[in-house]
Scaffold this motif. Structure first.
Motif, mmCIF file in Angstrom:
data_model
loop_
_atom_site.group_PDB
_atom_site.id
_atom_site.type_symbol
_atom_site.label_atom_id
_atom_site.label_comp_id
_atom_site.label_asym_id
_atom_site.label_seq_id
_atom_site.Cartn_x
_atom_site.Cartn_y
_atom_site.Cartn_z
ATOM 1 N N VAL A 71 0.856 -1.190 0.000
ATOM 2 C CA VAL A 71 0.000 0.000 0.000
ATOM 3 C C VAL A 71 0.896 1.246 0.000
ATOM 4 O O VAL A 71 1.649 1.477 0.946
ATOM 5 C CB VAL A 71 -0.928 0.016 1.229
ATOM 6 C CG1 VAL A 71 -1.771 1.284 1.248
ATOM 7 C CG2 VAL A 71 -1.819 -1.216 1.233
ATOM 8 N N THR A 72 0.798 2.034 -1.062
ATOM 9 C CA THR A 72 1.599 3.259 -1.187
ATOM 10 C C THR A 72 0.740 4.500 -1.386
ATOM 11 O O THR A 72 1.258 5.614 -1.420
ATOM 12 C CB THR A 72 2.583 3.146 -2.364
ATOM 13 O OG1 THR A 72 1.843 2.927 -3.570
ATOM 14 C CG2 THR A 72 3.572 2.006 -2.144
ATOM 15 N N LYS A 73 -0.564 4.301 -1.531
ATOM 16 C CA LYS A 73 -1.482 5.425 -1.769
ATOM 17 C C LYS A 73 -2.893 4.953 -1.436
ATOM 18 O O LYS A 73 -3.107 3.758 -1.182
ATOM 19 C CB LYS A 73 -1.408 5.864 -3.233
ATOM 20 C CG LYS A 73 -1.751 4.764 -4.223
ATOM 21 C CD LYS A 73 -1.563 5.235 -5.656
ATOM 22 C CE LYS A 73 -1.872 4.098 -6.640
ATOM 23 N NZ LYS A 73 -1.685 4.541 -8.050
ATOM 24 N N PRO A 74 -3.876 5.873 -1.410
ATOM 25 C CA PRO A 74 -5.259 5.451 -1.155
ATOM 26 C C PRO A 74 -5.681 4.314 -2.074
ATOM 27 O O PRO A 74 -5.474 4.366 -3.283
ATOM 28 C CB PRO A 74 -6.055 6.732 -1.423
ATOM 29 C CG PRO A 74 -5.109 7.827 -1.037
ATOM 30 C CD PRO A 74 -3.748 7.342 -1.479
ATOM 31 N N ASN A 75 -6.251 3.273 -1.465
ATOM 32 C CA ASN A 75 -6.502 2.022 -2.167
ATOM 33 C C ASN A 75 -7.983 1.897 -2.531
ATOM 34 O O ASN A 75 -8.846 1.870 -1.643
ATOM 35 C CB ASN A 75 -6.088 0.850 -1.268
ATOM 36 C CG ASN A 75 -6.019 -0.466 -2.005
ATOM 37 O OD1 ASN A 75 -6.811 -0.718 -2.896
ATOM 38 N ND2 ASN A 75 -5.080 -1.313 -1.628
ATOM 39 N N PRO A 76 -8.317 1.812 -3.823
ATOM 40 C CA PRO A 76 -9.727 1.717 -4.231
ATOM 41 C C PRO A 76 -10.386 0.405 -3.829
ATOM 42 O O PRO A 76 -11.607 0.269 -3.934
ATOM 43 C CB PRO A 76 -9.657 1.856 -5.758
ATOM 44 C CG PRO A 76 -8.286 1.362 -6.124
ATOM 45 C CD PRO A 76 -7.406 1.798 -4.984
ATOM 46 N N HIS A 77 -9.588 -0.574 -3.384
ATOM 47 C CA HIS A 77 -10.138 -1.867 -2.986
ATOM 48 C C HIS A 77 -10.441 -1.936 -1.487
ATOM 49 O O HIS A 77 -10.770 -2.995 -0.968
ATOM 50 C CB HIS A 77 -9.171 -2.981 -3.366
ATOM 51 C CG HIS A 77 -8.876 -3.032 -4.836
ATOM 52 N ND1 HIS A 77 -9.827 -3.352 -5.778
ATOM 53 C CD2 HIS A 77 -7.740 -2.771 -5.529
ATOM 54 C CE1 HIS A 77 -9.298 -3.310 -6.985
ATOM 55 N NE2 HIS A 77 -8.036 -2.961 -6.862
ATOM 56 N N VAL A 78 -10.318 -0.790 -0.810
ATOM 57 C CA VAL A 78 -10.576 -0.727 0.630
ATOM 58 C C VAL A 78 -11.741 0.218 0.881
ATOM 59 O O VAL A 78 -11.731 1.372 0.447
ATOM 60 C CB VAL A 78 -9.334 -0.241 1.397
ATOM 61 C CG1 VAL A 78 -9.651 -0.075 2.880
ATOM 62 C CG2 VAL A 78 -8.181 -1.220 1.216
ATOM 63 N N GLY A 79 -12.774 -0.276 1.582
ATOM 64 C CA GLY A 79 -13.900 0.560 1.976
ATOM 65 C C GLY A 79 -13.745 0.983 3.430
ATOM 66 O O GLY A 79 -13.304 0.191 4.270
ATOM 67 N N PHE A 80 -14.116 2.229 3.740
ATOM 68 C CA PHE A 80 -13.883 2.800 5.071
ATOM 69 C C PHE A 80 -15.201 3.341 5.607
ATOM 70 O O PHE A 80 -15.825 4.193 4.988
ATOM 71 C CB PHE A 80 -12.858 3.932 4.953
ATOM 72 C CG PHE A 80 -12.023 4.162 6.186
ATOM 73 C CD1 PHE A 80 -12.548 4.012 7.455
ATOM 74 C CD2 PHE A 80 -10.702 4.558 6.068
ATOM 75 C CE1 PHE A 80 -11.771 4.234 8.582
ATOM 76 C CE2 PHE A 80 -9.908 4.785 7.186
ATOM 77 C CZ PHE A 80 -10.453 4.628 8.446
ATOM 78 N N ASP A 152 -17.518 -2.657 -4.223
ATOM 79 C CA ASP A 152 -16.941 -4.003 -4.292
ATOM 80 C C ASP A 152 -15.544 -4.058 -3.675
ATOM 81 O O ASP A 152 -14.569 -4.462 -4.320
ATOM 82 C CB ASP A 152 -16.882 -4.470 -5.752
ATOM 83 C CG ASP A 152 -16.625 -5.967 -5.867
ATOM 84 O OD1 ASP A 152 -16.938 -6.699 -4.917
ATOM 85 O OD2 ASP A 152 -16.090 -6.393 -6.915
ATOM 86 N N PRO A 153 -15.420 -3.684 -2.387
ATOM 87 C CA PRO A 153 -14.103 -3.660 -1.746
ATOM 88 C C PRO A 153 -13.605 -5.062 -1.396
ATOM 89 O O PRO A 153 -14.397 -5.987 -1.196
ATOM 90 C CB PRO A 153 -14.350 -2.851 -0.469
ATOM 91 C CG PRO A 153 -15.778 -3.170 -0.127
ATOM 92 C CD PRO A 153 -16.495 -3.296 -1.451
ATOM 93 N N ASP A 154 -12.293 -5.211 -1.315
ATOM 94 C CA ASP A 154 -11.700 -6.442 -0.805
ATOM 95 C C ASP A 154 -11.724 -6.464 0.720
ATOM 96 O O ASP A 154 -11.822 -7.517 1.342
ATOM 97 C CB ASP A 154 -10.245 -6.576 -1.276
ATOM 98 C CG ASP A 154 -10.145 -6.752 -2.781
ATOM 99 O OD1 ASP A 154 -11.086 -7.326 -3.367
ATOM 100 O OD2 ASP A 154 -9.145 -6.302 -3.368
ATOM 101 N N ILE A 155 -11.598 -5.256 1.310
ATOM 102 C CA ILE A 155 -11.553 -5.108 2.762
ATOM 103 C C ILE A 155 -12.459 -3.953 3.169
ATOM 104 O O ILE A 155 -12.484 -2.914 2.504
ATOM 105 C CB ILE A 155 -10.118 -4.819 3.254
ATOM 106 C CG1 ILE A 155 -9.198 -5.999 2.953
ATOM 107 C CG2 ILE A 155 -10.097 -4.517 4.753
ATOM 108 C CD1 ILE A 155 -7.758 -5.742 3.347
#
Length: 256
Positions: A71-80, A152-155
């Motif tokens: 992870v080096t930047k905001p991740n589109p596969h992560v929902g917050f 559709d997040p992974d996390i």
């Protein structure tokens, strides 16, 4: 492996010129589909862990990996999801759920189909044309979950999403969230101050030390029915797990 913290330390520079180490040498892994809670004293770096997972902060040292990628930047596969639902008051519920998809350039027809599917999964079918002020607190949180699932997040990262709800609504929403997330097969990381909540919702609980936070214990929750926290609340073992966590936190505070 869905998530990995590999010897992660995060230090912040203060306006005074001093440095504050929020977390130190954090090591843990989360498997795909697993639900893990993080508990610890106030200020021990729980929110920092979520922010690094989302790519909002970069580690001072060590590596954070999501789905095997650094992870080096905001991740589109992560929902917050935060404590507040942050629904936009001028948009209908379905338009709120579509918001993340809209910002990613998804076509109008596709984002409407995906939003409606998630609203149905979150038991909000029939409320798609309502505005946030017309929904109860629990319904608004379900709408926020639908918005998160729609991308559709992974996390999914949960930052005390139930803390603002009254006790009865909280119990019902915990059950609804757990069932929905289990059905979707999504990896989940929850931070909470509620020790019983951490047990009834989770496969595993990470207990952090006082700041700088480090993982002092990983507790496997060997109970069935993770998708039904209300059923778990009836089990006497819940109190044993919660007492074990409480004892760890109490001993850590004495040591400090």
């Amino acid at each position: 492996m869905a998530l990995e913290f590999d010897h992660v330390t995060k230090t912040f520079a203060l306006p005074s010129g001093q440095e504050l180490t929020a977390v130190s040498d954090i090591n843990f892994k989360v498997e795909k589909g697993e639900f893990v809670s993080v508990v610890g004293p106030s200020g021990c770096g729980k929110s920092t862990i979520l922010s690094m997972t989302a790519g909002l902060y970069q580690p001072t040292s060590g590596i954070v990996r999501v789905s095997g990628e650094v992870v080096t930047k905001p991740n589109p596969h992560v929902g917050f999801m935060l404590q507040k639902d942050l629904l936009l008051p001028w948009r209908t519920i379905v338009k709120n759920v579509e918001f993340g998809l809209e910002s990613r350039g998804v076509s109008k027809s596709e984002r409407r189909d995906r939003a409606m599917a998630e609203l149905e999964r979150c038991h909000l079918k029939g409320f798609e044309n309502h505005y946030p002020y017309q929904l109860s607190g629990g319904m608004r949180q379900r709408a926020a979950l639908a918005r998160t699932l729609a991308i559709d997040p992974d996390i999914i990262l949960l930052d005390e999403p139930f803390s603002a709800l009254d006790a009865q609504t909280k119990l019902l929403i915990q059950d609804s969230f757990a069932e929905t997330i289990k059905e979707a097969g999504i990896t989940t990381l929850l931070i909470t101050h509620d020790l019983a909540e951490s047990v009834i919702m989770s496969d595993r609980v990470l207990v952090l030390s006082e700041r700088p936070g480090t993982v002092q214990r990983e507790i496997e929750i060997g109970l069935p029915n993770r998708e039904h926290p209300l059923a778990r609340r009836q089990m006497t073992e819940i109190h044993d797990y919660a007492n074990e966590i409480f004892t760890l936190l109490k001993l850590d505070r004495r040591a400090a």
